[in-house]
Design a protein around this motif. Structure first.
Motif, PDB file in Angstrom:
ATOM      1  N   SER A 173      15.766  -2.270  -1.033  1.00  0.00           N
ATOM      2  CA  SER A 173      15.161  -2.075  -2.521  1.00  0.00           C
ATOM      3  C   SER A 173      15.328  -0.699  -3.007  1.00  0.00           C
ATOM      4  CB  SER A 173      13.998  -2.824  -2.709  1.00  0.00           C
ATOM      5  OG  SER A 173      13.835  -4.145  -2.559  1.00  0.00           O
ATOM      6  N   TYR A 174      14.789   0.056  -2.078  1.00  0.00           N
ATOM      7  CA  TYR A 174      15.090   1.539  -2.475  1.00  0.00           C
ATOM      8  C   TYR A 174      16.495   2.168  -2.979  1.00  0.00           C
ATOM      9  CZ  TYR A 174      14.924   6.748  -1.951  1.00  0.00           C
ATOM     10  OH  TYR A 174      15.077   8.112  -1.979  1.00  0.00           O
ATOM     11  N   LEU A 175      17.320   1.725  -2.055  1.00  0.00           N
ATOM     12  CA  LEU A 175      18.928   2.224  -2.471  1.00  0.00           C
ATOM     13  C   LEU A 175      19.310   1.209  -3.714  1.00  0.00           C
ATOM     14  CD1 LEU A 175      20.506   2.614   0.934  1.00  0.00           C
ATOM     15  CD2 LEU A 175      19.524   4.403  -0.695  1.00  0.00           C
ATOM     16  N   PRO A 347      17.654   2.863 -16.498  1.00  0.00           N
ATOM     17  CA  PRO A 347      16.349   2.017 -16.705  1.00  0.00           C
ATOM     18  C   PRO A 347      16.036   1.565 -15.466  1.00  0.00           C
ATOM     19  CG  PRO A 347      18.515   0.729 -17.293  1.00  0.00           C
ATOM     20  CD  PRO A 347      18.909   2.125 -17.238  1.00  0.00           C
ATOM     21  N   ARG A 348      17.002   1.943 -14.395  1.00  0.00           N
ATOM     22  CA  ARG A 348      16.403   1.567 -12.866  1.00  0.00           C
ATOM     23  C   ARG A 348      15.240   2.435 -12.554  1.00  0.00           C
ATOM     24  NH1 ARG A 348      22.472   1.202 -10.878  1.00  0.00           N
ATOM     25  NH2 ARG A 348      22.373   3.247 -12.048  1.00  0.00           N
ATOM     26  N   GLN A 349      15.273   3.553 -13.145  1.00  0.00           N
ATOM     27  CA  GLN A 349      14.090   4.657 -12.809  1.00  0.00           C
ATOM     28  C   GLN A 349      12.581   3.915 -13.143  1.00  0.00           C
ATOM     29  OE1 GLN A 349      13.819   8.063 -12.130  1.00  0.00           O
ATOM     30  NE2 GLN A 349      16.050   8.390 -11.796  1.00  0.00           N
ATOM     31  N   LEU A 350      12.515   2.924 -13.805  1.00  0.00           N
ATOM     32  CA  LEU A 350      11.589   2.106 -13.898  1.00  0.00           C
ATOM     33  C   LEU A 350      10.596   1.566 -12.746  1.00  0.00           C
ATOM     34  CD1 LEU A 350       9.218   1.143 -16.046  1.00  0.00           C
ATOM     35  CD2 LEU A 350      10.557  -0.982 -16.221  1.00  0.00           C
ATOM     36  N   PHE A 351      11.704   1.315 -11.830  1.00  0.00           N
ATOM     37  CA  PHE A 351      11.204   0.425 -10.619  1.00  0.00           C
ATOM     38  C   PHE A 351      11.031   1.741  -9.366  1.00  0.00           C
ATOM     39  CE2 PHE A 351      13.290  -2.112 -13.550  1.00  0.00           C
ATOM     40  CZ  PHE A 351      12.495  -3.257 -13.590  1.00  0.00           C
TER      41      PHE A 351
END
Length: 820
Positions: A173-175, A347-351
């Motif tokens: 998930s991190y990647l 937007p992936r920065q949110l997670f």
């Protein structure tokens, strides 16, 4: 509207969350977005109504575009879920970074790089692909490998591994939230070659050259490359290699890891120093902004465009622009503007944990910082009827100093409250000591950072001044290391907590916002937020009551061994059975116990002397302050086991030797008998039986054929329930006679995928497939978690189990698979 960006950010963020977790069709999102946009442009009356949904649709469309397969040559379509030996061609898009681990007293280096792949060869022919790959290699790649170089790499291409057990770090998930879906593992640096023109002299990017020059400059005048110097590189340049597990652990336990991220502290200090120097020479505000903003972004680029640095630079740019234009500043609006710009960009920065920590810490400081400061300052004041000029000098200084400390404490407290649930979620820690540590460590880190910046500014023209700055910075860093080490050893400095529920985290932040909301409609907003938080909290409490009194048994497979963690109500009967070898204990068992909230362990049972089962016992016993270590009475030829027994012999109060009939943590020892000894270590393994949660459980360890025969002869195991067994080094697990004697409802084979000898073979699978009960193989399903309560049981696995031909009939209701 005083803060116009806040509602914009909220609508857009909700859209990002919906797009990430629901994954709506991209075409439909674009159609709805254009319809809403047209309505907003054509009708002034509809504009206020549709702007919010338009932002929501824009957020959902943006994140969907980033995560959905759009290209016909997307690497996810070409490779799929297969594990391939492949050659990959592409360009390095981030200069490789290095990681250091200590093993047997030696530094083990590993290099990590991200490659933008353009072609792949898995079957002998090259195929065009599109996508990013995370590549890693043992050792250190040369300096000629940097961002922009075209390379060909040979290795094993596969999806990144998921978490080994619930609550552990999820590398996949991190990647994935960075747009990386595959990992390429290579054996050595010889598997890396260049494919660009070697005749052309390649120049590293500016950031690499700056970091190399800066490292040499900061090392000038220091005798050796030691830990304080490496940590100075980490703090000033974002050189993450220095942050090994051993070095970073004291900083983690005192809540001080944030000083090593190129974040708001660093960017704000750079901006403050530049503004102060420029204002001294009477440079106008507008000109200061023109100079400071490019300087901030140069620092961000020079330190490798780290995500935390980009977030901080965007926010500092917003603040500096407002200051330069003499616009009244509003921290909440500036925070919302920077967060919105970041999420539009990616937007992936949110997670990602870094974004969440940065955002909520600053949010908490904006909401709670000023009220806390006002309350504390009101407690520290002189008599309002006495003019300040009439107060003694010492009293004025004392009041000023106390107010300064109170301000620092208010900022530290608000930041701690803002990060509390996220630190618990990602690191399973609560660090009360950080409230006091911040008051000391942040000023010290500011001094160290100021010295390193001074050294860099003087490095090109005044070497002796640079050396003075370097020695000063080294001193401050060494002092911070000592304070963090001593602080982490204080009673109550930190404690471990289980991973909190996401809903509980949401309820906490709703309550935090309610506590800090201000303005003309504050009472109405506060009532609504508190109602939402309380409702969510009550729902979670009702769900938690249903699992009250439940006993959790987790079976962790590890490289030829396995561990069993029994976690019941309270801590009195909690038990760890075996812990794997030293590496498995450090990276699986230790991490899993921390994720379950264990700060200490009442007891550990070491079933036999196999190093694959007990090699990491010393590490676990020290880290979790194990009160009692239980072993068998038979000797072992394993050197590490003998060394452990010798250590336990010096502490007889902690050592307990078990034999049949003894009871440990509510479980009865049923093998071996006192004085009984077998030639094979597996046959001497301690076997435990009991009824945790009212369900019969038999834990066989790696019991071999002779041990199984002796157990049956004594009639010790009892009938029914669940059997957990590993693979003996000789013979097979679970003989026909033992299965007939026990008649289990569920069998769990604690084998492992790697190495190959640790995996159950076809003969074992074929034989056990005929016994008529479900059989779970940990090599297939990963960690197995049993939940036992009131005679009922259910299980969950990390990977979905295969369908069973039959389900147990005696459980009420029957246990059903629940794959995580």
């Amino acid at each position: 509207m005083k803060r116009p960006i806040l509602p914009v950010l909220l609508w857009y963020t909700v859209g990002v969350v919906i797009g990430a977790w629901v994954a709506p069709p991209i075409v439909g999102l674009f159609i709805l977005s254009f319809v809403a946009l047209g309505a907003a442009l054509l009708s002034a009356r509809l504009r206020p109504v549709v702007l919010g949904p338009l932002l929501l649709l824009a957020g959902a469309a943006n994140v969907t575009c980033k995560t959905t397969v759009l290209s016909p040559i997307d690497i996810r379509l070409i490779v799929g879920e297969n594990i391939e030996t492949a050659r990959v061609r592409g360009r390095i898009i981030q200069t490789p970074t290095h990681r250091i681990r200590w093993r047997n007293g030696k530094e083990i280096w590993r290099t990590l790089a991200v490659i933008e792949a353009d072609s792949i060869n898995c079957t002998g022919t090259w195929q065009r692909v599109s996508g990013k790959i995370a590549a890693d290699v043992p050792g250190v790649l040369g300096r000629e490998y940097f961002s922009g170089r075209a390379v060909e790499v040979f290795g094993v291409l596969q999806q990144p591994p998921g978490p080994a057990a619930p609550g552990l770090f999820d590398y996949r998930s991190y990647l994935r939230w960075q747009g990386i879906y595959y990992r390429l593992q290579t054996r050595s640096t010889n598997n890396w070659t260049f494919i660009d023109n070697r005749q052309e002299k390649a120049h590293p990017p500016l950031s690499d050259r700056f970091v190399g020059w800066a490292q040499k400059t900061l090392a000038r005048g220091l005798p050796a490359e030691d830990e304080p110097l490496r940590l100075l590189w980490a703090m000033t340049l974002g050189w993450r290699t220095a942050l090994t597990d051993e070095v970073s652990e004291p900083f983690m336990k005192t809540g001080m890891m944030h000083i090593f991220a190129i974040s708001g502290l660093h960017v704000a200090l750079v901006a403050t120093i530049l503004v102060a120097v420029l204002r001294v020479v009477r440079v106008p505000r507008s000109v200061c902004g023109v100079i400071v903003i490019p300087a901030i972004w140069f620092y961000t680029a020079a330190t490798g465009w780290q995500a935390s640095a980009i977030r901080s630079s965007i926010m500092m740019t917003v603040v500096v622009v407002g200051w330069a234009l003499r616009r009244p500043g509003d921290l909440l609006n500036s925070l919302a503007a920077s967060a919105f710009l970041i999420l539009v960009w990616d937007p992936r920065q949110l997670f990602q944990a870094g974004f969440q920590l940065s955002f909520f810490v600053v949010l908490s400081m904006a909401l709670l910082g000023e009220p806390l400061m006002e309350r504390i300052r009101a407690m520290i004041r002189s008599d309002p009827w006495v003019p300040k000029e009439l107060l003694p000098v010492w009293k004025r200084w004392a009041i000023s100093g106390l107010r300064g400390m109170a301000t620092a404490f208010a900022v530290s407290l608000s930041a701690w409250l803002g990060s509390l649930p996220l630190i618990a979620m990602y690191f399973h820690l609560v660090t009360p000591v950080s409230l006091a540590a911040n008051l000391v460590m942040v000023p010290l880190s500011g001094l160290a950072l100021t010295c390193t910046l001074g050294s860099l500014l003087c490095g090109a023209w005044a070497g002796w001044v640079s050396e003075l700055f370097n020695n000063s910075a080294w001193f401050w860093m060494r002092l911070m290391m000592l304070i963090s080490e001593r602080g982490s050893e204080l009673p109550g400095a930190y404690f471990r907590v289980p991973t909190p529920n996401v809903g509980l985290v949401c309820a906490y932040y709703l309550a935090l916002v309610a506590a800090g909301v201000r303005g003309p409609h504050a009472r109405r907003w506060r009532a609504g937020l508190i109602l939402a938080a309380c409702t969510l909290f009550v729902v979670l409490c009702v769900g938690a009551l249903s699992s009250r009194g439940e006993v959790t048994v987790s079976i962790l497979p590890m490289r030829g061994g396995h561990a069993v963690v029994i976690d019941g109500p309270g801590r009195a009967n909690d038990l760890l059975i075996d812990c794997g070898d030293e590496q498995s204990a450090a990276y699986v068992v230790k991490a899993y116990l921390e994720s379950r909230g264990f700060s200490s362990l009442p007891c550990i049972v070491l079933t036999h002397g196999d190093v694959r089962h007990v090699g990491g016992a010393s590490l676990i016993a020290e880290e979790f302050r194990v009160a009692t270590v239980c072993t068998g009475q038979n000797r072992s030829r394993s050197p590490s086991y003998r060394q452990l027994i010798a250590q336990l012999a010096q502490e007889p109060s902690r050592w307990r030797q078990l034999c049949s009939g003894d009871v440990v943590a509510g479980l009865r020892v049923v093998h071996p008998e006192r004085g009984e000894s077998f030639a094979m270590a597996d046959d001497n393994a301690i076997v435990l039986a009991g009824e945790p949660g009212g369900v019969r459980v038999l834990l066989l360890s790696d019991l071999g054929p002779e041990g199984q025969a002796a157990l049956i002869e004594r009639g010790g195991p009892g009938r029914g329930g669940i059997i957990v067994t590993g693979l003996p080094s000789r013979g097979e697990p679970l003989s026909e006679s033992l299965i007939e004697a026990v008649n289990p409802e569920l069998v769990i084979i604690a084998d492992a995928d790697l190495p190959s000898y640790a995996r159950a073979g076809d003969a074992v699978r074929n034989r056990l497939g005929k016994i008529g009960v479900p059989v779970l193989y940990c090599s297939d399903v990963g960690t197995v978690t049993l939940r036992l309560k009131s005679g009922r049981w259910r299980f969950s696995t990390m990977n979905p189990p295969k369908p069973f031909d039959s389900l147990p009939q005696e459980a009420s209701p029957p246990g059903e698979p629940d794959a995580d």
